[in-house]
Design a protein around this motif. Structure first.
Motif, PDB file in Angstrom:
ATOM      1  N   PRO A   1      41.799  30.532  35.306  1.00  0.00           N
ATOM      2  CA  PRO A   1      43.028  31.150  35.830  1.00  0.00           C
ATOM      3  C   PRO A   1      42.720  32.448  36.572  1.00  0.00           C
ATOM      4  O   PRO A   1      41.812  33.195  36.203  1.00  0.00           O
ATOM      5  CB  PRO A   1      43.845  31.427  34.559  1.00  0.00           C
ATOM      6  CG  PRO A   1      43.344  30.427  33.564  1.00  0.00           C
ATOM      7  CD  PRO A   1      41.860  30.302  33.867  1.00  0.00           C
TER       8      PRO A   1
ATOM      9  N   PHE B   1      45.946  33.011  42.184  1.00  0.00           N
ATOM     10  CA  PHE B   1      46.752  31.786  42.149  1.00  0.00           C
ATOM     11  C   PHE B   1      47.914  31.932  41.158  1.00  0.00           C
ATOM     12  O   PHE B   1      48.269  30.972  40.471  1.00  0.00           O
ATOM     13  CB  PHE B   1      45.867  30.584  41.809  1.00  0.00           C
ATOM     14  CG  PHE B   1      44.694  30.445  42.717  1.00  0.00           C
ATOM     15  CD1 PHE B   1      44.854  30.280  44.079  1.00  0.00           C
ATOM     16  CD2 PHE B   1      43.392  30.513  42.214  1.00  0.00           C
ATOM     17  CE1 PHE B   1      43.768  30.176  44.931  1.00  0.00           C
ATOM     18  CE2 PHE B   1      42.304  30.402  43.055  1.00  0.00           C
ATOM     19  CZ  PHE B   1      42.485  30.244  44.410  1.00  0.00           C
ATOM     20  N   ASP B   2      48.468  33.124  41.089  1.00  0.00           N
ATOM     21  CA  ASP B   2      49.645  33.395  40.252  1.00  0.00           C
ATOM     22  C   ASP B   2      49.402  33.060  38.782  1.00  0.00           C
ATOM     23  O   ASP B   2      50.288  32.547  38.091  1.00  0.00           O
ATOM     24  CB  ASP B   2      50.874  32.635  40.766  1.00  0.00           C
ATOM     25  CG  ASP B   2      51.162  32.918  42.227  1.00  0.00           C
ATOM     26  OD1 ASP B   2      50.924  34.063  42.666  1.00  0.00           O
ATOM     27  OD2 ASP B   2      51.602  31.987  42.941  1.00  0.00           O
TER      28      ASP B   2
ATOM     29  N   HIS C   1      47.355  30.809  37.621  1.00  0.00           N
ATOM     30  CA  HIS C   1      46.866  29.444  37.461  1.00  0.00           C
ATOM     31  C   HIS C   1      45.404  29.376  37.887  1.00  0.00           C
ATOM     32  O   HIS C   1      44.914  30.257  38.595  1.00  0.00           O
ATOM     33  CB  HIS C   1      47.654  28.469  38.358  1.00  0.00           C
ATOM     34  CG  HIS C   1      49.091  28.352  38.009  1.00  0.00           C
ATOM     35  ND1 HIS C   1      49.548  27.660  36.916  1.00  0.00           N
ATOM     36  CD2 HIS C   1      50.201  28.841  38.625  1.00  0.00           C
ATOM     37  CE1 HIS C   1      50.857  27.723  36.870  1.00  0.00           C
ATOM     38  NE2 HIS C   1      51.294  28.436  37.898  1.00  0.00           N
ATOM     39  N   SER C   2      44.739  28.312  37.504  1.00  0.00           N
ATOM     40  CA  SER C   2      43.427  28.033  38.087  1.00  0.00           C
ATOM     41  C   SER C   2      43.657  27.468  39.485  1.00  0.00           C
ATOM     42  O   SER C   2      44.781  27.079  39.834  1.00  0.00           O
ATOM     43  CB  SER C   2      42.677  27.002  37.232  1.00  0.00           C
ATOM     44  OG  SER C   2      43.305  25.731  37.325  1.00  0.00           O
ATOM     45  N   ALA C   3      42.609  27.392  40.274  1.00  0.00           N
ATOM     46  CA  ALA C   3      42.747  26.819  41.622  1.00  0.00           C
ATOM     47  C   ALA C   3      43.255  25.379  41.545  1.00  0.00           C
ATOM     48  O   ALA C   3      44.153  24.987  42.301  1.00  0.00           O
ATOM     49  CB  ALA C   3      41.406  26.878  42.357  1.00  0.00           C
TER      50      ALA C   3
ATOM     51  N   ASP D   1      44.962  23.895  39.071  1.00  0.00           N
ATOM     52  CA  ASP D   1      46.353  23.861  38.624  1.00  0.00           C
ATOM     53  C   ASP D   1      47.305  24.347  39.714  1.00  0.00           C
ATOM     54  O   ASP D   1      48.411  23.826  39.871  1.00  0.00           O
ATOM     55  CB  ASP D   1      46.535  24.687  37.356  1.00  0.00           C
ATOM     56  CG  ASP D   1      45.902  24.038  36.134  1.00  0.00           C
ATOM     57  OD1 ASP D   1      45.614  22.828  36.187  1.00  0.00           O
ATOM     58  OD2 ASP D   1      45.683  24.752  35.141  1.00  0.00           O
ATOM     59  N   TYR D   2      46.878  25.341  40.464  1.00  0.00           N
ATOM     60  CA  TYR D   2      47.690  25.853  41.564  1.00  0.00           C
ATOM     61  C   TYR D   2      47.945  24.737  42.593  1.00  0.00           C
ATOM     62  O   TYR D   2      49.070  24.568  43.074  1.00  0.00           O
ATOM     63  CB  TYR D   2      46.994  27.049  42.218  1.00  0.00           C
ATOM     64  CG  TYR D   2      47.788  27.690  43.321  1.00  0.00           C
ATOM     65  CD1 TYR D   2      48.822  28.572  43.036  1.00  0.00           C
ATOM     66  CD2 TYR D   2      47.500  27.413  44.661  1.00  0.00           C
ATOM     67  CE1 TYR D   2      49.560  29.162  44.051  1.00  0.00           C
ATOM     68  CE2 TYR D   2      48.231  28.003  45.678  1.00  0.00           C
ATOM     69  CZ  TYR D   2      49.260  28.874  45.373  1.00  0.00           C
ATOM     70  OH  TYR D   2      49.991  29.449  46.374  1.00  0.00           O
TER      71      TYR D   2
ATOM     72  N   HIS E   1      51.658  23.073  43.331  1.00  0.00           N
ATOM     73  CA  HIS E   1      52.180  23.110  44.705  1.00  0.00           C
ATOM     74  C   HIS E   1      51.935  21.808  45.463  1.00  0.00           C
ATOM     75  O   HIS E   1      52.071  21.766  46.691  1.00  0.00           O
ATOM     76  CB  HIS E   1      51.593  24.305  45.453  1.00  0.00           C
ATOM     77  CG  HIS E   1      52.047  25.607  44.875  1.00  0.00           C
ATOM     78  ND1 HIS E   1      53.284  26.142  45.137  1.00  0.00           N
ATOM     79  CD2 HIS E   1      51.440  26.455  44.006  1.00  0.00           C
ATOM     80  CE1 HIS E   1      53.422  27.273  44.470  1.00  0.00           C
ATOM     81  NE2 HIS E   1      52.323  27.486  43.767  1.00  0.00           N
TER      82      HIS E   1
ATOM     83  N   ALA F   1      49.128  25.818  49.990  1.00  0.00           N
ATOM     84  CA  ALA F   1      48.306  25.928  48.777  1.00  0.00           C
ATOM     85  C   ALA F   1      46.845  25.617  49.082  1.00  0.00           C
ATOM     86  O   ALA F   1      45.937  26.315  48.622  1.00  0.00           O
ATOM     87  CB  ALA F   1      48.837  24.987  47.692  1.00  0.00           C
TER      88      ALA F   1
ATOM     89  N   ARG G   1      45.374  28.544  50.856  1.00  0.00           N
ATOM     90  CA  ARG G   1      45.161  29.679  49.950  1.00  0.00           C
ATOM     91  C   ARG G   1      43.911  29.477  49.100  1.00  0.00           C
ATOM     92  O   ARG G   1      43.106  30.396  48.934  1.00  0.00           O
ATOM     93  CB  ARG G   1      46.390  29.860  49.061  1.00  0.00           C
ATOM     94  CG  ARG G   1      46.367  31.119  48.228  1.00  0.00           C
ATOM     95  CD  ARG G   1      47.719  31.322  47.588  1.00  0.00           C
ATOM     96  NE  ARG G   1      47.780  32.530  46.805  1.00  0.00           N
ATOM     97  CZ  ARG G   1      48.856  32.910  46.146  1.00  0.00           C
ATOM     98  NH1 ARG G   1      49.964  32.193  46.208  1.00  0.00           N
ATOM     99  NH2 ARG G   1      48.844  34.008  45.432  1.00  0.00           N
ATOM    100  N   VAL G   2      43.733  28.276  48.563  1.00  0.00           N
ATOM    101  CA  VAL G   2      42.550  27.982  47.751  1.00  0.00           C
ATOM    102  C   VAL G   2      41.294  28.053  48.617  1.00  0.00           C
ATOM    103  O   VAL G   2      40.287  28.650  48.218  1.00  0.00           O
ATOM    104  CB  VAL G   2      42.684  26.606  47.054  1.00  0.00           C
ATOM    105  CG1 VAL G   2      41.360  26.157  46.448  1.00  0.00           C
ATOM    106  CG2 VAL G   2      43.775  26.661  45.983  1.00  0.00           C
TER     107      VAL G   2
END
Length: 181
Positions: A142, A146-147, A149-151, A153-154, A158, A164, A167-168
C-alpha cells in the motif's frame, strides 16, 4: 457463503462443466463414427490442472504463483516465448532460491493477458534491472500515491481505467529511476 463452501461449489461446478463438455465431444465424435482417445488420463488431468495457479510458501501477499510449465500450458505458448516476455519486461517473474522462476498470478486477467498498468510497471522496473521480488513488493505494498492501496488494488478499484494505468505507470517510472543506480 463461506470461502470453503464457495471453493467446493466452484470445484463442483467446474467438474460438472468439464464432464458435460467431454460427453458432448464424445457424442460429436460418435456421430462421425469416431472415438475419443484421451491417451494417458493422469497426464491429461495434470495438463488441465497446469492452468490453475499452484500453492507456494511465498503466496502471501504476492502469490499464488504459476510455475513455468503451468503458465506455458495455460497461455498456450512456448517456454521460449514466455522467457522472451520476461526478458522484455512484459511478464513478471520471480526467481526462487533454487533457481526456478515463478510468476505471480495477480498480474494476469482471466484471459491470460497481463493486466494494464501492471505490465507498464513491470516494464519500467525491468528496464532498470530491478529483480522480480522487488517489483512484486512494489506492486502489492500500500502507498499514499495510490490513496492507501497497493498499485494492483488501485488498478482493480479503478477497473484499470486509462487514468489509473497512467498513474501506476508514472509512479513506477519515478520509483524505478530512484531504485536503480
Amino acid at each position: 457463503m463461506t470461502p470453503r463452501t464457495r471453493t467446493t461449489t466452484d470445484v463442483d461446478a467446474l467438474t460438472q462443466a468439464v464432464q458435460a463438455r467431454i460427453e458432448a465431444r464424445v457424442a460429436e465424435l460418435a456421430a462421425q463414427g469416431r472415438r475419443l482417445d484421451l491417451g494417458d488420463v493422469e497426464d491429461l488431468a495434470d495438463r488441465m490442472l497446469a492452468a490453475l495457479p499452484s500453492v507456494h510458501p511465498l503466496d502471501q501477499p504476492l502469490g499464488p504463483f504459476y510455475d513455468t510449465s503451468g503458465l506455458v500450458a495455460w497461455l498456450g505458448i512456448s517456454r521460449q516465448a514466455l522467457f522472451d516476455r520476461v526478458r522484455r519486461g512484459t511478464v513478471l517473474a520471480c526467481r526462487t532460491s533454487d533457481g526456478h522462476l515463478v510468476y505471480p498470478s495477480l498480474q494476469f486477467g482471466r484471459n491470460g493477458a497481463v493486466r494494464p498498468g501492471v505490465q507498464e510497471a513491470v516494464g519500467a522496473f525491468s528496464r532498470r534491472a530491478v529483480d522480480g521480488w522487488s517489483i512484486g513488493a512494489w506492486l502489492t505494498t500500500p502507498s499514499e500515491v495510490f490513496d492507501g492501496h497497493s498499485a494492483v488494488d488501485y488498478l482493480v478499484v479503478h477497473r484499470s481505467s486509462p487514468t489509473a494505468v497512467s498513474r501506476v505507470a508514472s509512479a513506477a517510472v519515478a520509483d524505478a529511476s530512484q531504485w536503480a543506480a
